[in-house]
Design a protein around this motif. Structure first.
Motif, PDB file in Angstrom:
ATOM      1  N   SER A 189       0.837  -1.191   0.000  1.00 42.24           N
ATOM      2  CA  SER A 189       0.000   0.000   0.000  1.00 42.24           C
ATOM      3  C   SER A 189       0.874   1.243   0.000  1.00 42.24           C
ATOM      4  CB  SER A 189      -0.931  -0.024   1.201  1.00 42.24           C
ATOM      5  OG  SER A 189      -0.172  -0.135   2.387  1.00 42.24           O
ATOM      6  N   ASP A 230       6.985   4.031  -8.842  1.00 39.09           N
ATOM      7  CA  ASP A 230       8.296   4.256  -8.230  1.00 39.09           C
ATOM      8  C   ASP A 230       8.575   3.309  -7.073  1.00 39.09           C
ATOM      9  OD1 ASP A 230       8.796   6.281  -9.991  1.00 39.09           O
ATOM     10  OD2 ASP A 230       8.268   7.905  -8.603  1.00 39.09           O
ATOM     11  N   VAL A 231       7.528   2.995  -6.293  1.00 41.58           N
ATOM     12  CA  VAL A 231       7.769   2.197  -5.090  1.00 41.58           C
ATOM     13  C   VAL A 231       7.798   0.701  -5.407  1.00 41.58           C
ATOM     14  CG1 VAL A 231       6.952   1.630  -2.759  1.00 41.58           C
ATOM     15  CG2 VAL A 231       6.718   3.959  -3.610  1.00 41.58           C
ATOM     16  N   TYR A 232       6.936   0.252  -6.318  1.00 35.89           N
ATOM     17  CA  TYR A 232       6.787  -1.203  -6.489  1.00 35.89           C
ATOM     18  C   TYR A 232       7.265  -1.774  -7.818  1.00 35.89           C
ATOM     19  CZ  TYR A 232       4.197  -1.020  -2.127  1.00 35.89           C
ATOM     20  OH  TYR A 232       3.846  -0.830  -0.815  1.00 35.89           O
ATOM     21  N   ARG A 253      10.461  -0.836  -9.512  1.00 34.91           N
ATOM     22  CA  ARG A 253      11.784  -0.316  -9.886  1.00 34.91           C
ATOM     23  C   ARG A 253      12.635  -1.336 -10.637  1.00 34.91           C
ATOM     24  NH1 ARG A 253      11.351   1.425  -4.901  1.00 34.91           N
ATOM     25  NH2 ARG A 253      12.906   0.036  -4.037  1.00 34.91           N
ATOM     26  N   ARG A 254      12.199  -2.611 -10.621  1.00 31.04           N
ATOM     27  CA  ARG A 254      12.998  -3.633 -11.303  1.00 31.04           C
ATOM     28  C   ARG A 254      12.113  -4.450 -12.241  1.00 31.04           C
ATOM     29  NH1 ARG A 254      15.383  -2.538  -6.716  1.00 31.04           N
ATOM     30  NH2 ARG A 254      17.647  -2.588  -6.516  1.00 31.04           N
ATOM     31  N   GLN A 311      17.573   5.554  -3.774  1.00 27.54           N
ATOM     32  CA  GLN A 311      16.142   5.474  -4.098  1.00 27.54           C
ATOM     33  C   GLN A 311      15.541   4.180  -3.528  1.00 27.54           C
ATOM     34  OE1 GLN A 311      14.992   5.166  -8.212  1.00 27.54           O
ATOM     35  NE2 GLN A 311      12.909   5.883  -7.794  1.00 27.54           N
ATOM     36  N   ASP A 312      16.302   3.092  -3.614  1.00 28.89           N
ATOM     37  CA  ASP A 312      15.835   1.827  -3.019  1.00 28.89           C
ATOM     38  C   ASP A 312      15.565   2.001  -1.529  1.00 28.89           C
ATOM     39  OD1 ASP A 312      15.814   0.186  -5.216  1.00 28.89           O
ATOM     40  OD2 ASP A 312      17.682  -0.860  -4.730  1.00 28.89           O
ATOM     41  N   GLY A 323      12.346   3.420  -0.909  1.00 26.92           N
ATOM     42  CA  GLY A 323      11.332   2.382  -1.102  1.00 26.92           C
ATOM     43  C   GLY A 323      11.227   1.485   0.124  1.00 26.92           C
ATOM     44  N   HIS A 324      12.373   1.095   0.680  1.00 24.13           N
ATOM     45  CA  HIS A 324      12.354   0.228   1.866  1.00 24.13           C
ATOM     46  C   HIS A 324      11.602   0.910   3.002  1.00 24.13           C
ATOM     47  CE1 HIS A 324      16.307  -1.832   0.370  1.00 24.13           C
ATOM     48  NE2 HIS A 324      15.285  -1.972  -0.446  1.00 24.13           N
ATOM     49  N   LEU A 364       9.268   3.070   2.743  1.00 21.02           N
ATOM     50  CA  LEU A 364       7.831   3.086   2.457  1.00 21.02           C
ATOM     51  C   LEU A 364       7.177   1.724   2.662  1.00 21.02           C
ATOM     52  CD1 LEU A 364       7.801   5.466  -0.631  1.00 21.02           C
ATOM     53  CD2 LEU A 364       7.033   5.945   1.675  1.00 21.02           C
TER      54      LEU A 364
END
Ligand code: FE2
Ligand code: FE2
Lengths: 95, 316
Positions: A26, A41-43, A45-46, B76-77, B80-81, B83
């Motif tokens: 979420s 961007d958050v989920y 990236r790869r 940036q990772d 993400g972590h 978040l």
């Protein structure tokens, strides 16, 4: 300082064409557009996805875990719903 | 709730944990389990976010474009972590902004390693190699943590971490193979980050007050000292391979146990930094507080814009 938060969104990602969207987590965003941008961007990236759904978390209704026995036990006992319940003669190769 | 009802619920809860059945957000859980998780996961989230600062410091000064792109991706990772982890605390009923305000008021802690300054480019190498390396040791067992959302967040995090460590090691290796000045830079970074990296695993088992309960709840799977030993055992040969010296005169390999024995950790320094007296504590928290304050108008503008768009949609 204003602590008014953006709403919470649940994020679903289709990892590749032909598969279901799957819940991945979420995030918070002001609106659906920002939610999709942030989810990217958050989920992803790869290269984890090719399609994103976002749903307001407040619109998700969940079953009650304490009712799990009543909800799911009845189907556990109906073993005749599975093909392995039936005897098939050895002579029959495909059925 | 009646006392005996609670006892039954607690018994069922522990039975699930003992049978390796994951606990999910809507399942019944003891208050103390919930509180422990909120504390641990939000501290973990804060560490990811504060951890962006010492490395962010070097993005504009990376020695070439490749290094810059890599460092940017790594930082940036970490965002993400943070978040993923804030989301996990929200599944426990914690309020995201409250947990962030606890960081800003000094009530909540974060990993003490990020209170050390990053003085040279080699520190980017030392952090990736040692700090992310230590973080991986801590996080891999958390992928099997009893709380579902935390475990799932950790699976994602661990997948992303291994490049972090490799890029750091590559920086150290390159410097160690370079000019004498470059090698000295790498050695200096190792000298400064080695002990704080060992402290990342937390106090000795005898001093660690939460360990026993956390292990019973399967939030934690190994003790602090077990993980620290594992880290020393894999890292020392890596340092030797690239010709750097671990700054510990007492370090020696014990043939019998198959483990390295290491010197006494300066726990006084550790507690000083945890209590807020490290070299950069104030700078780090100030930077986070400023980011929240400076971003306020952006968040408000986005909220207003979203409301306006919604109205326009309803009108059309
Ligand atoms: Fe991380
Ligand atoms: Fe990392």
């Amino acid at each position: 300082m204003s602590n008014k938060e953006w709403p919470l969104w649940e994020v679903f990602i289709r990892s590749k064409q032909g598969l279901n969207h799957k819940h991945v987590g979420s995030l918070r965003a002001a609106d659906e557009e920002m939610a999709i941008d942030n989810a990217r961007d958050v989920y992803t990236r790869r290269s984890e996805g090719i399609s994103i759904w976002v749903v307001l978390s407040s619109n998700v209704f969940a079953s009650d875990p304490s009712e799990a026995p009543e909800l799911y036990e009845p189907s556990d006992s109906k073993i005749y719903r599975h093909p392995t319940f039936y005897d098939v003669p050895d002579e029959i190769q495909h059925m | 709730m009646k006392e005996e009802d609670r006892a039954i619920l607690e018994q069922n809860f522990q039975a699930k944990i003992d049978n390796d059945i994951r606990i999910e957000p809507n399942d019944w859980m003891p208050d103390a389990y919930r509180e422990t998780l909120i504390r641990q996961i939000s501290q973990h989230a804060h560490s990811e976010i504060v951890g962006m600062l010492p490395e962010g410091n070097w993005i504009t000064r990376a020695p070439n474009l490749r290094r810059k792109a890599v460092l940017l991706a790594k930082v940036q990772d970490e965002a993400g972590h943070g978040l993923y982890l804030y989301s996990a605390t929200e599944t426990l009923g914690a309020d995201r902004e409250d947990t962030i305000d606890d960081l800003h008021s000094g009530k909540a802690k974060y990993s003490s390693i990020f209170n050390y300054p990053t003085l040279s480019w080699a520190d980017m190498g030392a952090i990736g190699w040692l700090v992310d390396g230590a973080a991986i040791m801590n996080q891999v067992p958390l992928c099997r943590c009893s709380y579902g959302p935390y475990a799932r967040a950790m699976v994602r995090v661990c997948k992303e971490e291994s490049f972090h460590q490799r890029q750091g090691f590559e920086i150290m290796m390159t410097l160690a193979k370079g000019s004498p000045e470059q090698k000295a830079m790498a050695q200096d970074a190792l000298n400064r980050f080695w002990w704080p990296a060992l402290m990342m695993f937390g106090p000795n088992d005898a001093e660690s007050k939460h360990t026993a309960q956390s292990m019973k709840w399967k939030i934690k799977r190994h003790t602090n000292d077990e993980l620290r030993q594992q880290f020393v055992d894999v890292t020392v040969p890596q340092a030797e391979l690239i010709g750097l010296t671990v700054p510990d005169p007492d370090l020696k390999f014990n043939e019998q146990t198959g483990h390295y024995e290491y010197g006494e950790i300066n726990w006084d320094e550790f507690w000083q930094v945890v209590k807020g007296n490290g070299p950069c504590n104030k700078e780090r928290v100030d930077a986070r507080r400023k980011a929240k304050e400076d971003g306020l108008w952006v968040r408000e503008a986005a909220t207003a814009y979203a409301a306006k768009k919604k109205l326009r949609k309803q009108a059309s």
